[in-house]
Design a protein around this motif. Structure first.
Motif, PDB file in Angstrom:
ATOM      1  N   UNK A  77       0.854  -1.188  -0.151  1.00 35.60           N
ATOM      2  CA  UNK A  77       0.142  -0.027  -0.083  1.00 35.60           C
ATOM      3  C   UNK A  77       0.712   1.450  -0.064  1.00 35.60           C
ATOM      4  N   UNK A  78       2.098   1.243   0.844  1.00 38.07           N
ATOM      5  CA  UNK A  78       2.777   2.311   0.954  1.00 38.07           C
ATOM      6  C   UNK A  78       3.337   2.539  -0.656  1.00 38.07           C
ATOM      7  N   UNK A  79       3.795   1.543  -1.510  1.00 41.90           N
ATOM      8  CA  UNK A  79       4.225   1.997  -2.759  1.00 41.90           C
ATOM      9  C   UNK A  79       3.233   2.618  -3.596  1.00 41.90           C
ATOM     10  N   UNK A  80       2.035   2.217  -3.491  1.00 42.18           N
ATOM     11  CA  UNK A  80       0.819   3.092  -4.205  1.00 42.18           C
ATOM     12  C   UNK A  80       0.723   4.312  -3.705  1.00 42.18           C
ATOM     13  N   UNK A  81       0.755   4.340  -2.291  1.00 43.24           N
ATOM     14  CA  UNK A  81       0.666   5.953  -1.616  1.00 43.24           C
ATOM     15  C   UNK A  81       1.739   6.781  -2.402  1.00 43.24           C
ATOM     16  N   UNK A  82       3.094   6.260  -2.446  1.00 45.38           N
ATOM     17  CA  UNK A  82       4.048   7.103  -2.864  1.00 45.38           C
ATOM     18  C   UNK A  82       4.073   7.372  -4.502  1.00 45.38           C
ATOM     19  N   UNK A  83       3.473   6.349  -5.018  1.00 51.70           N
ATOM     20  CA  UNK A  83       3.224   6.471  -6.419  1.00 51.70           C
ATOM     21  C   UNK A  83       2.387   7.733  -6.808  1.00 51.70           C
ATOM     22  N   UNK A  84       1.419   7.638  -5.843  1.00 46.72           N
ATOM     23  CA  UNK A  84       0.464   9.049  -5.974  1.00 46.72           C
ATOM     24  C   UNK A  84       0.912  10.226  -5.710  1.00 46.72           C
ATOM     25  N   UNK A  85       2.029  10.274  -4.548  1.00 45.44           N
ATOM     26  CA  UNK A  85       2.655  11.464  -4.408  1.00 45.44           C
ATOM     27  C   UNK A  85       3.620  11.767  -5.299  1.00 45.44           C
ATOM     28  N   UNK A  86       4.201  10.973  -6.073  1.00 46.67           N
ATOM     29  CA  UNK A  86       4.957  11.292  -7.233  1.00 46.67           C
ATOM     30  C   UNK A  86       4.153  11.820  -8.474  1.00 46.67           C
ATOM     31  N   UNK A  87       2.990  11.230  -8.693  1.00 50.52           N
ATOM     32  CA  UNK A  87       2.326  11.601  -9.504  1.00 50.52           C
ATOM     33  C   UNK A  87       1.897  13.052  -9.491  1.00 50.52           C
ATOM     34  N   UNK A  88       1.723  13.461  -8.268  1.00 51.87           N
ATOM     35  CA  UNK A  88       1.021  14.793  -7.769  1.00 51.87           C
ATOM     36  C   UNK A  88       2.424  15.828  -8.093  1.00 51.87           C
ATOM     37  N   UNK A  89       3.647  15.288  -8.077  1.00 47.71           N
ATOM     38  CA  UNK A  89       4.895  16.047  -8.181  1.00 47.71           C
ATOM     39  C   UNK A  89       5.360  16.342  -6.589  1.00 47.71           C
ATOM     40  N   UNK A  90       4.667  15.748  -5.568  1.00 45.14           N
ATOM     41  CA  UNK A  90       4.745  15.973  -4.356  1.00 45.14           C
ATOM     42  C   UNK A  90       6.099  15.234  -3.474  1.00 45.14           C
ATOM     43  N   UNK A  91       6.564  14.220  -4.029  1.00 41.99           N
ATOM     44  CA  UNK A  91       7.430  13.409  -3.669  1.00 41.99           C
ATOM     45  C   UNK A  91       8.158  12.796  -4.820  1.00 41.99           C
ATOM     46  N   UNK A  92       9.535  12.229  -4.425  1.00 42.62           N
ATOM     47  CA  UNK A  92      10.444  11.652  -5.475  1.00 42.62           C
ATOM     48  C   UNK A  92      11.136  10.354  -4.471  1.00 42.62           C
ATOM     49  N   UNK A  93      11.569   9.490  -5.246  1.00 47.24           N
ATOM     50  CA  UNK A  93      12.164   8.224  -4.782  1.00 47.24           C
ATOM     51  C   UNK A  93      13.673   8.495  -5.243  1.00 47.24           C
ATOM     52  N   UNK A  94      14.448   7.946  -4.627  1.00 45.01           N
ATOM     53  CA  UNK A  94      16.156   7.673  -5.188  1.00 45.01           C
ATOM     54  C   UNK A  94      16.350   6.444  -4.597  1.00 45.01           C
ATOM     55  N   UNK A  95      17.537   5.754  -5.166  1.00 42.28           N
ATOM     56  CA  UNK A  95      18.050   4.657  -4.645  1.00 42.28           C
ATOM     57  C   UNK A  95      18.718   5.174  -3.716  1.00 42.28           C
ATOM     58  N   UNK A  96      19.043   4.353  -2.569  1.00 39.76           N
ATOM     59  CA  UNK A  96      19.992   4.710  -1.229  1.00 39.76           C
ATOM     60  C   UNK A  96      21.175   4.082  -1.803  1.00 39.76           C
TER      61      UNK A  96
END
Length: 159
Positions: A77-96
């Motif tokens: 569920x967290x993956x989908x939530x972050x996907x949604x935040x990325x789609x809004x331009x509110x968050x981004x993911x980066x590899x550690x």
């Protein structure tokens, strides 16, 4: 003063349920959730999306697994939530860079601005849901719920 048995939200509910903390909390949860979700839907997000965004703003960056643990949200569920935040331009993911298996999630400037606006929406929605409560009652409610949550072991909490 508790609502009368004739109020629209308690009509026909047995007094024993009206005295039950689990029943009271569920009704309160549902009322506030419905108001908050309706307000957040106007901005294309959900309450859980708002929670994740708030954690990101508060912490600057976090791993997906840490966010899942903090908010007691399933990893998928967290993956989908972050996907949604990325789609809004509110968050981004980066590899550690220290562990390529981990995703570090950060907020964007747009996300930080959105979170501040969403916080106002959430506060207004919570106030609307609890409109019959006085400021003193709400202060006591917040103090009581915080005390109960702090006393509950993490492994006993759920989303």
């Amino acid at each position: 003063m508790p609502p009368s048995v004739d109020s629209p939200t308690t009509a026909g509910v047995p007094e024993s349920l009206l005295e039950s903390p689990s029943f009271q909390l569920e009704r309160l949860r549902r009322r506030t959730r419905d108001e908050v979700e309706a307000a957040l839907a106007t901005r294309g997000t959900t309450m859980r999306g708002y929670w994740v965004l708030t954690c990101l703003v508060d912490r600057d960056a976090s791993s997906q697994s840490a966010l899942s643990d903090i908010l007691a949200i399933d990893a998928s569920d967290m993956v989908r939530l972050i996907d949604g935040l990325e789609a809004q331009g509110w968050a981004r993911r980066e590899r550690d860079p220290k562990d390529r298996r981990r995703q570090i999630v950060t907020t964007t400037k747009k996300g930080t601005k959105a979170q501040a606006e969403l916080a106002t929406l959430v506060s207004d929605a919570e106030s609307a849901a609890l409109d019959e409560s006085t400021g003193k009652q709400l202060k006591h409610l917040r103090k009581l719920t915080r005390a109960v949550l702090v006393a509950v072991p993490d492994n006993a909490q759920g989303a």
